[in-house]
Enzyme design. Structure first.
Site, PDB file in Angstrom:
ATOM      1  N   PRO A 100       0.823  -1.214   0.000  1.00 16.41           N
ATOM      2  CA  PRO A 100       0.000   0.000   0.000  1.00 16.41           C
ATOM      3  C   PRO A 100       0.858   1.265   0.000  1.00 16.41           C
ATOM      4  O   PRO A 100       1.853   1.361   0.720  1.00 16.41           O
ATOM      5  CB  PRO A 100      -0.813  -0.126   1.285  1.00 16.41           C
ATOM      6  CG  PRO A 100      -0.915  -1.597   1.515  1.00 16.41           C
ATOM      7  CD  PRO A 100       0.396  -2.164   1.048  1.00 16.41           C
ATOM      8  N   CYS A 101       0.411   2.228  -0.805  1.00 16.79           N
ATOM      9  CA  CYS A 101       1.223   3.445  -0.988  1.00 16.79           C
ATOM     10  C   CYS A 101       0.566   4.689  -0.404  1.00 16.79           C
ATOM     11  O   CYS A 101       1.144   5.775  -0.463  1.00 16.79           O
ATOM     12  CB  CYS A 101       1.471   3.675  -2.481  1.00 16.79           C
ATOM     13  SG  CYS A 101      -0.035   3.981  -3.438  1.00 16.79           S
ATOM     14  N   GLN A 102      -0.645   4.562   0.170  1.00 18.82           N
ATOM     15  CA  GLN A 102      -1.387   5.762   0.568  1.00 18.82           C
ATOM     16  C   GLN A 102      -0.624   6.633   1.556  1.00 18.82           C
ATOM     17  O   GLN A 102      -0.733   7.863   1.529  1.00 18.82           O
ATOM     18  CB  GLN A 102      -2.743   5.370   1.155  1.00 18.82           C
ATOM     19  CG  GLN A 102      -3.701   4.758   0.149  1.00 18.82           C
ATOM     20  CD  GLN A 102      -3.549   3.246   0.037  1.00 18.82           C
ATOM     21  OE1 GLN A 102      -2.533   2.673   0.455  1.00 18.82           O
ATOM     22  NE2 GLN A 102      -4.545   2.586  -0.503  1.00 18.82           N
ATOM     23  N   PHE A 104       2.504   7.195   1.643  1.00 20.58           N
ATOM     24  CA  PHE A 104       3.625   7.888   1.004  1.00 20.58           C
ATOM     25  C   PHE A 104       3.191   8.826  -0.114  1.00 20.58           C
ATOM     26  O   PHE A 104       3.937   9.702  -0.518  1.00 20.58           O
ATOM     27  CB  PHE A 104       4.601   6.870   0.408  1.00 20.58           C
ATOM     28  CG  PHE A 104       5.099   5.850   1.396  1.00 20.58           C
ATOM     29  CD1 PHE A 104       5.792   6.236   2.528  1.00 20.58           C
ATOM     30  CD2 PHE A 104       4.871   4.494   1.191  1.00 20.58           C
ATOM     31  CE1 PHE A 104       6.254   5.298   3.445  1.00 20.58           C
ATOM     32  CE2 PHE A 104       5.333   3.547   2.095  1.00 20.58           C
ATOM     33  CZ  PHE A 104       6.019   3.949   3.217  1.00 20.58           C
ATOM     34  N   SER A 105       1.990   8.629  -0.644  1.00 22.51           N
ATOM     35  CA  SER A 105       1.569   9.298  -1.865  1.00 22.51           C
ATOM     36  C   SER A 105       1.262  10.773  -1.644  1.00 22.51           C
ATOM     37  O   SER A 105       0.627  11.152  -0.655  1.00 22.51           O
ATOM     38  CB  SER A 105       0.329   8.600  -2.437  1.00 22.51           C
ATOM     39  OG  SER A 105      -0.180   9.303  -3.540  1.00 22.51           O
TER      40      SER A 105
END
Length: 370
Positions: A100-102, A104-105
């Site tokens: 999951p990238c949320q 860092f995004s």
């Protein structure tokens, strides 16, 4: 259990891979197209798993051979931290995945305390358990570039470097045959004595694929093969945020922007389905000589200093992209079957690695391994 796709010499008759945080299978399809065989796939989203488990039914000529490799591998739904003995040493040559990238995004909150951010370390933990010949971890470009995450990326590289030579690359999808300027980070681990994975020669950097060239080949909106219509209303912002480009800024309520059909689309967000869904000018799509209305409106505001319109003129034909159009801009097979409510289908697409970008990475890695 011995990996059925590996030879005793450690080289390959066919390289195998474990897929973690698989989503709908964008990265997986790219690796399968490059000749890798899936032996295990997992994601916590049951709808994404259902989509993944129908990959073998794809008959799109460009992806049919890759899709057939999924006939013997069915993804399982569940928390990756609870896989137990389903993941074990020697089960595959490669481990791939996009945690999951949320957290860092830049499209999210960039919250260092977001618990989803810890999954990048869970991924490396499972790499250590499988002990593959190589691994590929995908994430948002901000994780590699933003100074806020320098400690995270340094720790990831340090941990991975205990057992692998590590490369960190950021790739723009539009440079690799994808009609979308989507940047993604790849952390790649290979054997210490192996050559570098060479991604220095992008294929379409000088002539990126346009959104028009892809969207114009789809069936008419609302017909079979392009029926995932987004009904979110398009309303003009009362206080638009202007940028030099007509296709940037915020001219509408929400964060949906008009796509410049003659270039690659901007990054498709996982939050599509409502007013963040990108917009196209249907008249301009039907007839390239018909100038997009957004150019005139931007000139009115940015150049001439005019006041915003209260509503769209009746003769303006703007609409939001469909599920199938979003998938095409990500380079998914045209006949892939998306599962779940429409908002979930958009989310699967927005979260995915474009399969053609996955193929570029897989093909470069394969040259190092064989």
């Amino acid at each position: 259990m011995q990996n059925p796709h590996s030879t005793l010499a450690g080289k390959t008759e066919s390289l195998s891979f474990v897929s973690l945080y698989s989503g709908a299978g964008g990265l997986d399809l790219g690796f399968a197209k490059a000749g890798f065989y899936p032996v295990f796939a997992n994601d916590i989203d049951p709808f994404a798993v259902a989509t993944h488990n129908n990959l073998s039914q794809v008959r799109d000529m460009e992806w049919r051979d890759a899709a057939s490799k999924f006939e013997e591998c069915k993804a399982i739904a569940g928390d990756i931290r609870n896989l137990g003995n389903k993941v074990y040493s020697g089960m595959a040559d490669i481990v791939i995945g996009g945690p999951p990238c949320q957290g860092f995004s830049v499209a999210g909150r960039m919250d260092p305390n977001d618990p989803r951010s810890k999954h990048v370390f869970d991924f490396l933990g499972l790499v250590a358990r499988v002990r593959p010949r190589a691994f590929v971890m995908e994430n948002v470009a901000a994780l590699a570039r933003n100074s806020r995450w320098s400690d995270v990326i340094d720790t990831l590289k340090k941990n991975a470097s205990l057992n692998y030579k590590v490369q960190l690359v950021v790739l723009n999808s539009s440079h690799w045959g994808v009609p979308q300027a989507r940047e993604r980070m790849f952390l790649i681990g290979t054997a210490f004595d192996s050559p570098d994975v060479d991604l220095s020669e992008p294929t379409t950097v000088d002539a990126p694929i346009s959104a028009r060239s892809v969207l114009s080949k789809l069936p008419d909106l609302g017909s079979e093969g392009n029926n995932g219509v987004c009904l979110a209303k398009i309303t003009l912002a009362k206080k638009p945020v202007l940028r030099r480009s007509p296709y940037a800024g915020m001219l509408f309520n929400g964060q949906g922007r008009v796509i410049n059909l003659d270039g690659p689309a901007p990054t498709l967000p996982a939050s599509m389905g409502g007013n963040r869904t990108p917009i196209i000018d249907q008249d301009n799509l039907d007839d390239p000589s018909h100038q997009s209305w957004i150019l005139d409106y931007h000139k009115r505001l940015f150049v001439d200093g005019g006041e915003p319109f209260e509503s769209l003129p009746e003769d303006v034909n703007l609409r939001r992209i469909s599920v199938q159009e979003a998938a095409a801009l990500q380079t998914f097979p045209r006949d892939i079957k998306w599962h779940g409510p429409q908002s979930v289908q958009y989310r699967q697409i927005g979260n995915a690695v474009p399969p053609k970008l996955g193929y570029a990475v897989a093909n470069a890695l394969k040259k190092v391994l064989v």
